[in-house]
Design an enzyme around this catalytic site. Structure first.
Site, PDB file in Angstrom:
ATOM      1  N   ASP A  77      21.884  99.862 -67.460  1.00 29.91           N
ATOM      2  CA  ASP A  77      22.416  99.100 -68.587  1.00 29.91           C
ATOM      3  C   ASP A  77      21.950  97.651 -68.593  1.00 29.91           C
ATOM      4  O   ASP A  77      21.576  97.086 -67.565  1.00 29.91           O
ATOM      5  CB  ASP A  77      23.946  99.157 -68.603  1.00 29.91           C
ATOM      6  CG  ASP A  77      24.570  98.769 -67.261  1.00 29.91           C
ATOM      7  OD1 ASP A  77      23.946  99.006 -66.219  1.00 29.91           O
ATOM      8  OD2 ASP A  77      25.696  98.235 -67.269  1.00 29.91           O
ATOM      9  N   GLU A 135      26.872  99.891 -65.212  1.00 27.83           N
ATOM     10  CA  GLU A 135      27.270  99.201 -63.982  1.00 27.83           C
ATOM     11  C   GLU A 135      27.924  97.864 -64.281  1.00 27.83           C
ATOM     12  O   GLU A 135      28.769  97.389 -63.522  1.00 27.83           O
ATOM     13  CB  GLU A 135      26.046  98.998 -63.076  1.00 27.83           C
ATOM     14  CG  GLU A 135      26.373  98.427 -61.690  1.00 27.83           C
ATOM     15  CD  GLU A 135      26.536  96.913 -61.667  1.00 27.83           C
ATOM     16  OE1 GLU A 135      27.351  96.415 -60.868  1.00 27.83           O
ATOM     17  OE2 GLU A 135      25.863  96.216 -62.460  1.00 27.83           O
TER      18      GLU A 135
END
Length: 389
Positions: A77, A135
Site C-alpha cells: 500500500d 500495512e
C-alpha cells in the site's frame, strides 16, 4: 550466491518498482496492484491463493526436494501524500504516493519469486510468498492474511523494510523487540460555549484541552521507567471557530508507542485517568476513544543470529545491530504465530540525493538497495531450509 545472479534480477525489480511507484494505491484499495502482482506470479508458475477480505494474495513455490516452508512477506500500500519528486517515475495519482518503500518491497519479493521458480531443482522445501495490503492503516492487513491461511504450514517468516535512515550497503536488525507497539487515542473535551469577553459565564474547552496536552506529557516522564522507551504524542488539537467565541468543544488526537505490554497498559490507564480529572478541574467533561493498534515487533533471537551470519554472504552488504525504533509494523502479528526476523535494509544515499525520510513528499530509495534486500531474503530462506533439511 554470485553477484551476477543478483545483478540479473535488478532490471526487472527496477521496472516493477517504477510501475508501482507511478500507480500507487492507498490501504484497502490495492486492486490494480494486486492484479499486477498476480499476473507476474502467474506467468512465473507460482501456485496462487486469493484472500477473502480486501486485496492481497499469497502463493507457494514448491521445491523438488522435501523440506520445511519459509514465508517471505512484502506490503503493497501507498500513502495519502502528494509526490513532489521530479523524475520520470513520479506518482501519476494526485495526492497518493509510495512514500515508504512498499513499491520496492513488492518488487523485491517478485524478484525472489523469479529466483526460486528458476531453482526449484535445488530448493529444499517450499517458499510462501505473502503480498500484503494495508500495512499503513490500523488494523492493517496482516491479521486478515493470517486468517485466510497465509501462515498455514509455515515454519518461519522473514520480512524486510527498505530504510533510508541507513545508508545503502548496510542492513540492521535486533534480537527481541525492534519496533514499537502503536496505539491511537481521540479525546473530546466538552465545555460550555459563550462570549469571548465573558469567560466566567462559559466553560472553555480549549483551555481545558490545552491543560490536558501539558498534563499528558508527564505520563512518560513521571510514570514510566526511564530505561523503558515510550512515547506519548499529541499530534492534533482542534477547537473553536472564531477569536471572540469560547469553544464548547475541543478535540485532541495522539499516539502511544512502547515496547512492553505492561507499559502499554499503564500508559492507557493514565491517559484515561488524567483526561477525566483534568477536564473536571476546569468544569468540563471529556470522553476518550482509545484504539489499540499493532503490537511490538519481536524478532526471534535465533533467526536474528541467522541474519547476522548470512547477511555478509550477500555481495556488498554488511550487517549491523539496530537500536529499537518507534515506528510500528503489522509484521509483528506474523511473529506472534511463527518465529522469524524483520530486517531494515539501508536505502539512503547522500551522493544521489536520497536523503528524505519516510512519509516525506520527496521520499525515494536507492534502487541498488533492492539487490541487497532480494539477496538477503534468498540467503535467509536457503540457510533455514538447508539447516532443517
Amino acid at each position: 550466491m554470485e553477484q551476477e545472479v543478483l545483478t540479473a534480477l535488478l532490471p526487472s525489480m527496477v521496472e516493477w518498482r517504477r510501475h508501482l511507484h507511478r500507480h500507487p494505491e492507498l490501504s484497502y484499495m490495492e486492486k490494480e496492484t494486486t492484479a499486477y502482482v498476480r499476473e507476474i506470479l502467474h506467468d512465473l508458475g507460482v501456485e496462487l491463493q486469493s484472500v477473502t477480505s480486501g486485496y492481497g494474495l499469497f502463493g507457494t513455490i514448491r521445491g523438488d526436494l522435501p523440506g520445511r516452508t519459509v514465508a517471505l512477506r512484502a506490503d503493497m500500500d501507498a500513502l495519502p501524500i502528494q509526490d513532489e519528486k521530479t523524475c520520470q517515475y513520479a506518482s501519476q495519482v494526485p495526492g497518493v504516493m509510495h512514500a515508504c518503500g512498499h513499491d520496492g518491497h513488492t518488487a523485491v519479493l517478485l524478484a525472489v519469486a523469479e529466483y526460486f521458480c528458476k531453482h526449484k531443482e535445488t530448493l529444499r522445501g517450499s517458499i510462501r510468498l505473502i503480498f500484503q495490503p494495508a500495512e499503513e492503516v490500523c488494523p492493517g492487513g496482516a491479521q486478515a492474511m493470517i486468517k485466510d491461511g497465509a501462515l498455514d504450514g509455515v515454519d518461519v517468516i522473514y520480512g524486510i523494510h527498505l530504510w533510508t535512515p541507513i545508508p545503502v550497503g548496510t542492513a540492521a536488525s535486533a534480537p527481541g523487540p525492534l519496533m514499537a507497539s502503536t496505539d491511537e487515542f481521540f479525546i473530546e473535551v466538552h465545555g460550555k460555549g459563550g462570549h469571548g469577553g465573558m469567560p466566567h459565564a462559559a466553560v472553555d474547552s480549549v483551555v481545558a484541552g490545552s491543560a490536558l496536552v501539558l498534563q499528558l506529557q508527564s505520563v512518560v516522564s513521571r510514570f514510566v521507567d526511564p530505561l523503558d522507551p515510550a512515547v506519548v504524542t499529541i499530534g492534533s488539537i482542534q477547537g473553536g471557530t472564531a477569536q471572540n467565541i469560547i469553544a464548547e468543544r475541543c478535540r485532541l488526537a495522539g499516539t502511544v508507542r512502547c515496547f512492553r505490554e505492561e507499559t502499554r497498559e499503564l500508559i492507557r490507564n493514565k491517559i484515561l485517568f488524567m483526561t477525566e480529572y483534568t477536564a473536571r478541574a476546569y468544569g468540563a467533561t471529556a470522553t476518550v476513544d482509545y484504539m489499540s493498534g499493532y503490537p511490538c515487533l519481536i524478532n526471534d533471537e535465533y533467526e536474528f543470529n541467522r541474519f547476522i551470519q548470512t547477511g555478509p554472504q550477500v555481495p556488498n552488504l554488511q550487517t549491523d545491530l539496530s537500536a529499537k525504533i518507534m515506528p510500528a509494523e503489522d509484521f509483528a502479528y506474523y511473529l506472534q504465530h511463527v518465529p522469524g526476523c524483520f530486517i531494515l535494509v539501508g536505502a539512503g544515499n547522500q551522493d544521489k540525493g536520497i536523503v528524505h525520510p519516510h512519509h516525506h513528499p520527496r521520499f525515494d530509495i536507492d534502487e541498488d538497495a533492492m539487490l541487497h534486500a532480494a539477496g538477503l531474503m534468498i540467503r535467509m530462506a536457503e540457510s533455514y531450509l538447508v539447516e532443517y533439511a
